[in-house]
Design an enzyme around this catalytic site. Structure first.
Site, mmCIF file in Angstrom:
data_model
loop_
_atom_site.group_PDB
_atom_site.id
_atom_site.type_symbol
_atom_site.label_atom_id
_atom_site.label_comp_id
_atom_site.label_asym_id
_atom_site.label_seq_id
_atom_site.Cartn_x
_atom_site.Cartn_y
_atom_site.Cartn_z
ATOM 1 N N TYR A 23 -23.805 -27.129 2.492
ATOM 2 C CA TYR A 23 -22.584 -27.285 1.699
ATOM 3 C C TYR A 23 -22.148 -28.744 1.721
ATOM 4 C CZ TYR A 23 -17.713 -27.049 0.300
ATOM 5 O OH TYR A 23 -16.525 -27.284 -0.325
ATOM 6 N N GLU A 45 -10.721 -21.401 -1.834
ATOM 7 C CA GLU A 45 -9.779 -22.312 -1.177
ATOM 8 C C GLU A 45 -8.463 -21.605 -0.870
ATOM 9 O OE1 GLU A 45 -10.153 -25.225 0.158
ATOM 10 O OE2 GLU A 45 -12.015 -25.937 -0.738
ATOM 11 N N TRP A 53 -12.492 -23.656 6.713
ATOM 12 C CA TRP A 53 -13.392 -23.554 5.576
ATOM 13 C C TRP A 53 -14.709 -22.923 6.005
ATOM 14 C CZ3 TRP A 53 -13.427 -22.773 0.803
ATOM 15 C CH2 TRP A 53 -14.586 -22.924 0.047
#
Length: 186
Positions: A23, A45, A53
């Site tokens: 990522y 988000e 995250w």
């Protein structure tokens, strides 16, 4: 940090999580113009609020399956039965308020698409298509303005910190840290 490939990365990237490394290396900070991907990242988000995250990213595939590949046309039609099913899905984050916000936000997302032609056009108009290079912030005048506008339109879980992180994720704000092999150099 010790990296297997000897590349230095941002301090938040976990060297023990291959998915997180991919990522960081391949997605974070790369400009996104595809509305479905922009919708996916906006929803993910919003689910991150109060969490990491990495936690959300580890559940991304399950979220994609649970939320019909983040098709806003489908998500905006979710009824109470579907919301209850999502709440019972142990593979995703099961916060009812965030699930309901995703459905609500899908409707607002579609309205923005109608107004601007695409959500991408709406989002990128804030910077006139330019990428903003900045580091070390959790919000900015830009994220304040976008957050305020999205809230005015009725979106939920779109505070300035969430929107700043979102804009970093979709490449509007480029924030790779000093020393990271992806750091922007003028």
């Amino acid at each position: 940090m010790e990296w297997k490939d000897n590349k230095c990365r941002c301090s938040w990237a976990n060297p023990k999580n291959e998915r997180y490394i991919r990522y960081h290396d391949d997605e974070w900070g790369v400009p996104v113009y595809d509305d479905q991907k922009l919708f996916e990242m906006l929803i993910l988000e919003s689910f991150q609020a109060g969490l990491t995250w990495e936690c959300v990213l580890n559940k991304q595939d399950a979220f994609r399956q649970a939320f019909d590949q983040f098709d806003p046309e489908k998500v905006c039609r979710y009824d109470e039965e579907k919301i209850a099913a999502l709440q019972n899905n142990s593979d995703i984050i099961r916060n009812r308020l965030k699930i309901k916000a995703a459905v609500n936000n899908a409707n607002v997302f579609r309205e923005i698409q109608k107004e601007y032609g695409s959500f991408s056009d709406y989002l990128w108009h804030w910077t006139e298509g330019a990428v903003i290079y900045e580091k070390g912030a959790a919000n900015s005048a830009l994220s304040d303005a976008v957050s305020s506008d999205l809230k005015r339109r009725g979106m939920k879980f779109v505070g300035t910190t969430i929107i700043y992180a979102y804009m970093q994720a979709v490449g509007i704000i480029y924030s790779h840290e000093e020393g990271c092999f992806l750091e922007h150099r003028d």
